[in-house]
Design a protein around this motif. Structure first.
Motif, PDB file in Angstrom:
ATOM      1  N   VAL A 131       0.831  -1.204   0.000  1.00  9.37           N
ATOM      2  CA  VAL A 131       0.000   0.000   0.000  1.00  9.37           C
ATOM      3  C   VAL A 131       0.866   1.255   0.000  1.00  9.37           C
ATOM      4  O   VAL A 131       0.621   2.195  -0.766  1.00  9.37           O
ATOM      5  CB  VAL A 131      -0.941  -0.007   1.219  1.00  9.37           C
ATOM      6  N   ALA A 132       1.904   1.269   0.842  1.00 12.82           N
ATOM      7  CA  ALA A 132       2.746   2.468   0.959  1.00 12.82           C
ATOM      8  C   ALA A 132       3.512   2.741  -0.328  1.00 12.82           C
ATOM      9  O   ALA A 132       3.718   3.903  -0.699  1.00 12.82           O
ATOM     10  CB  ALA A 132       3.713   2.314   2.129  1.00 12.82           C
ATOM     11  N   SER A 133       3.941   1.716  -1.025  1.00 15.85           N
ATOM     12  CA  SER A 133       4.708   1.928  -2.254  1.00 15.85           C
ATOM     13  C   SER A 133       3.864   2.566  -3.358  1.00 15.85           C
ATOM     14  O   SER A 133       4.397   3.191  -4.273  1.00 15.85           O
ATOM     15  CB  SER A 133       5.287   0.601  -2.749  1.00 15.85           C
ATOM     16  N   ALA A 134       2.525   2.402  -3.278  1.00 15.62           N
ATOM     17  CA  ALA A 134       1.641   2.981  -4.285  1.00 15.62           C
ATOM     18  C   ALA A 134       1.305   4.439  -3.998  1.00 15.62           C
ATOM     19  O   ALA A 134       0.494   5.036  -4.720  1.00 15.62           O
ATOM     20  CB  ALA A 134       0.352   2.172  -4.374  1.00 15.62           C
ATOM     21  N   LEU A 135       1.919   5.038  -2.966  1.00 19.20           N
ATOM     22  CA  LEU A 135       1.689   6.441  -2.640  1.00 19.20           C
ATOM     23  C   LEU A 135       2.789   7.348  -3.162  1.00 19.20           C
ATOM     24  O   LEU A 135       2.750   8.560  -2.933  1.00 19.20           O
ATOM     25  CB  LEU A 135       1.564   6.611  -1.116  1.00 19.20           C
ATOM     26  N   TRP A 136       3.750   6.763  -3.843  1.00 21.24           N
ATOM     27  CA  TRP A 136       4.869   7.547  -4.363  1.00 21.24           C
ATOM     28  C   TRP A 136       4.862   7.501  -5.886  1.00 21.24           C
ATOM     29  O   TRP A 136       4.531   6.480  -6.481  1.00 21.24           O
ATOM     30  CB  TRP A 136       6.206   7.003  -3.853  1.00 21.24           C
TER      31      TRP A 136
END
Length: 275
Positions: A131-136
């Motif tokens: 999930v966090a990697s898709a915020l960059w």
């Protein structure tokens, strides 16, 4: 002897004749028509005012329909009601990018490492890093993938809805990540790669965008579908030839293939344009 009253004297004026049933009745509003001959078509000119004296505005004449339609700009951009998933997700990416631009580069690098979908993080906290990697957005908010995400997800969501669009995006993002990282972990276990390969930096939205573009191509007509796939495929092949980031460069065609594989599913929700 009774006297009989004399009968009333007849008037010299002739008695008025009753109008014929089919005779036209003169209209008091238009006295000029009283003298028209019977059977003559009566064409009354349009008055500038009505009976009450109020000015009457003539109806506007509609422009002729030429059959040409100019696509509206708002159809290409996300809106809160029309494309809620793309609008909210795009707003989150914009806020993250603007905040990251004001932070110290060392802090941003630490955040990138913490949200990287490398093998080490996928083993320990897979859901969090996916999930966090898709915020960059690699390259910032003005990068080509950021613009592609905006237009591709908007077009896809307008055809199949927000839930299905999010599903296609996540399927490409997760599927291509696992397809590239699992072989790295196996290669490290087999001794073919060094242990440092378990901590490679991997983040961004490019896998999800590639899958969404592949799914959108299935909803377009052949005249647009195949040139779009050929152009994007040529860009991916060029990256593979350059061989600057092998895992990421292989992940993009994998994600595109995942999007193409969803054609039977997305076509159930939206008909093929021009097909």
């Amino acid at each position: 002897m009774e006297r009989t009253a004399p009968p009333p004297a007849a008037s010299d004026a002739p008695a008025p004749e009753a109008p014929a049933p089919d005779a036209p009745v003169p209209d008091a509003r238009f006295p000029d028509t009283a003298g028209l001959l019977d059977g003559m078509p009566r064409q009354r000119e349009r008055r500038a005012t009505d009976v009450a004296g109020t000015p009457v505005t003539p109806p506007a004449t509609a422009a002729p329909d030429t059959g040409f339609r100019v696509p509206r700009l708002q159809r290409l951009l996300p809106t809160p009601t029309g494309t809620p998933f793309t609008f909210v997700y795009g707003a989150v990416l914009a806020v993250v990018s603007l905040v990251a631009a004001r932070l110290d580069p060392a802090v941003v690098h630490t955040l990138h490492q913490g949200s990287s979908t490398d093998v080490a993080h996928l083993v320990r906290m897979p859901v969090l890093v996916l999930v966090a990697s898709a915020l960059w957005i690699a390259g910032g908010i003005l990068s080509p993938y950021a613009l592609a995400l905006l237009f591709v997800l908007t077009a896809l969501e307008r055809r199949i809805g927000g839930v299905r669009t999010a599903g296609v995006f996540l399927l490409g993002h997760i599927g291509a990540t696992l397809a590239t990282e699992v072989p790295v972990g196996l290669a490290v276990l087999a001794g073919r790669l060094p242990a440092s390969s378990l901590h490679r930096l991997d983040y961004g939205v490019s896998f999800g965008v590639a899958a969404s573009l592949g799914a959108l191509a299935g909803l377009l007509g052949p005249w647009l579908r195949w040139p779009l796939l050929a152009l994007f495929g040529w860009v991916l092949v060029t990256d593979l030839i350059a061989f600057t980031d092998p895992l990421t460069d292989w992940g993009h065609p994998i994600a595109l293939t995942i999007g193409v594989a969803t054609w039977p599913l997305v076509r159930r929700r939206a008909p093929v344009a021009g097909g």
